[in-house]
Design an enzyme around this catalytic site. Structure first.
Site, PDB file in Angstrom:
ATOM      1  CG  ASP A  59     -10.195  -0.235   4.826  1.00 38.69           C
ATOM      2  OD1 ASP A  59      -9.926  -0.551   3.654  1.00 38.69           O
ATOM      3  OD2 ASP A  59      -9.545  -0.617   5.813  1.00 38.69           O
TER       4      ASP A  59
ATOM      5  CE  LYS B  35      -3.930  -2.278   2.159  1.00 42.38           C
ATOM      6  NZ  LYS B  35      -4.624  -2.695   3.371  1.00 42.38           N
TER       7      LYS B  35
ATOM      8  CD  GLN C   4      -3.726  -4.368   6.473  1.00 36.72           C
ATOM      9  OE1 GLN C   4      -3.586  -3.424   5.715  1.00 36.72           O
ATOM     10  NE2 GLN C   4      -4.414  -5.444   6.126  1.00 36.72           N
TER      11      GLN C   4
END
Ligand code: NAP
Length: 281
Positions: free
Chosen positions: A119, A52, A96
Site C-alpha cells: 500500500d 483484489k 484492508q
C-alpha cells in the site's frame, strides 16, 4: 476531448503483469504472493478484498485472504503480520482499511515490513518516495500517474494542481509529479482561491470527496483532469469534477466510474510484483 478509459488501461496493465509473472515463474520457479488481512464484515471492504483476490489470481499471483472478526485483538493481528513478514512466500501484505476502533491503524502500518508494504503507507516508504528513492507508492496515485503519462509522456515543466492533501492521495501524487519535473501546487480546504489555482493548471488531480466541486469555468482549455473522487449522490456515483462541464474544455478527463478506480487494484498487483522483484535482487 480524450475520455481516459481506466478500465482499458487497467486491463492492459494486468496483461503486462500476467506476462511478467509468467517470466518470473520461469526465472525463479516461484510466483509473487499477496496476502490481504480483512477484519470485520464491512460490505465495501469485503467487496474490495474479493476484487483484489480475483485480480491477483487472474494475473497468476499466489493470493491469500486472512479474515478476522471485528472483535479480534490488536495483538493477534500484529503477531500475524510479524509471521507474514518472515514468510518468504509472501511478497506483499495489505491490511484492508478501515479498521475497528480498538486497533491502532498506525501501529498496524508500521508493523508491516516496508519491503512488503504494497500500500506504500509505511513511513519508510513515504520517506523514500519524498526523497525520490525507490519505494512502494500508494496504489491510487500510482494509477493516476500512469494514466497521466499515457496522455502526456513528457511532463517536464508542466504546472500541476493537486486538490486535496491526504496521505492516501494528494501527498503521494505531489511527489510523483515532482519527480517528473512538474511544478506542483497542492491545495486543500483552506486554500484561498481554488478556482484561480485550477485555472493555472496543465494537469489537475482532484482527490477531495466533494461531489462535482471542480466546475467547467475552473479549467482552462487543454488541461488534463484526473478525478479521484467517488461520491454517492441521488443521481448515482459522481466524482469531484463536474464531468459535463469540464469535458467541454479539458484536453483529457477520467470518468467516474471507469477512470481512476480500475487502475487502483491493477497497481496493487504491480506493487506486489515490484516487491517480489526487489526481494530477489
Ligand atoms: P480525505 O482524506 O478526506 O482528504 C480530502 C482532502 O480534500 C483534504 O486534504 C481536504 O483538505 C481537502 N478538501 C476538503 N474540502 C476541500 C475544498 N472545499 N477545497 C479544496 N480541498 C478540500 O480524502 P481521500 O481519502 O484523499 O479521498 C478523496 C476522494 O477520493 C474521496 O471521494 C474518496 O472516496 C476517493 N477515493 C477514490 C479512490 C479510487 O480508487 N478511485 C481511492 C481512494 C479514495 P484539508 O486537509 O484541509 O482537510
Amino acid at each position: 476531448m480524450i475520455l481516459i478509459d481506466g478500465k482499458k488501461a487497467a486491463a492492459e496493465l494486468r496483461d503486462e503483469l500476467k506476462k511478467e509473472v509468467s517470466s518470473l515463474k520461469d526465472k525463479y520457479n516461484k510466483v509473487p504472493g499477496l496476502t490481504v488481512i480483512l477484519i470485520g464484515d464491512l460490505t465495501p471492504s469485503q467487496i474490495y478484498v474479493r476484487n483484489k483476490e480475483k485480480s491477483a489470481n487472474e494475473v497468476g499471483l499466489k493470493s491469500e485472504v486472512i479474515k478476522y472478526p471485528d472483535s479480534v485483538e490488536e495483538k493477534t493481528v500484529l503477531d500475524k503480520i510479524q509471521e507474514l513478514n518472515q514468510d518468504e512466500t509472501v511478497s506483499g501484505i495489505l491490511v484492508q482499511l478501515p479498521l475497528p476502533k480498538h486497533i491502532d491503524k498506525q501501529k498496524v502500518i508500521e508493523t508491516i515490513d516496508p519491503s512488503k508494504d504494497v500500500d506504500g503507507f509505511h513511513p519508510m516508504n513515504v520517506g523514500n518516495l519524498s526523497s525520490g528513492y525507490e519505494s512502494s507508492v500508494p496504489c491510487t496515485p500510482l494509477g493516476c500517474y500512469l494514466l497521466i503519462k499515457k496522455i502526456e509522456p513528457n511532463l517536464n515543466g508542466k504546472k500541476a494542481v493537486i486538490v486535496g492533501r491526504s496521505n492516501l492521495n494528494g501527498k503521494p501524487m505531489t511527489q510523483l509529479l515532482l519527480k517528473e519535473n512538474c511544478t506542483v501546487t497542492i491545495t486543500h480546504s483552506k486554500t484561498k482561491d481554488l478556482k484561480e489555482e485550477c485555472l493555472e493548471a496543465d494537469i489537475i488531480v482532484a482527490a477531495v470527496g466533494i461531489p462535482e466541486l471542480i466546475k467547467g469555468d475552473w479549467v482552462r482549455e487543454g488541461t488534463i483532469v484526473i478525478d479521484v473522487g467517488i461520491n454517492k449522490i441521488e443521481k448515482g456515483i459522481v466524482g469531484d469534477v463536474n464531468f459535463d462541464e469540464v469535458s467541454k474544455v479539458a484536453k483529457a478527463l477520467t470518468p467516474v466510474p471507469g477512470g481512476v478506480g480500475p487502475m487502483t487494484i491493477a497497481c496493487l498487483l504491480k506493487n506486489t510484483i515490484d516487491c517480489f522483484k526487489r526481494s530477489q535482487n
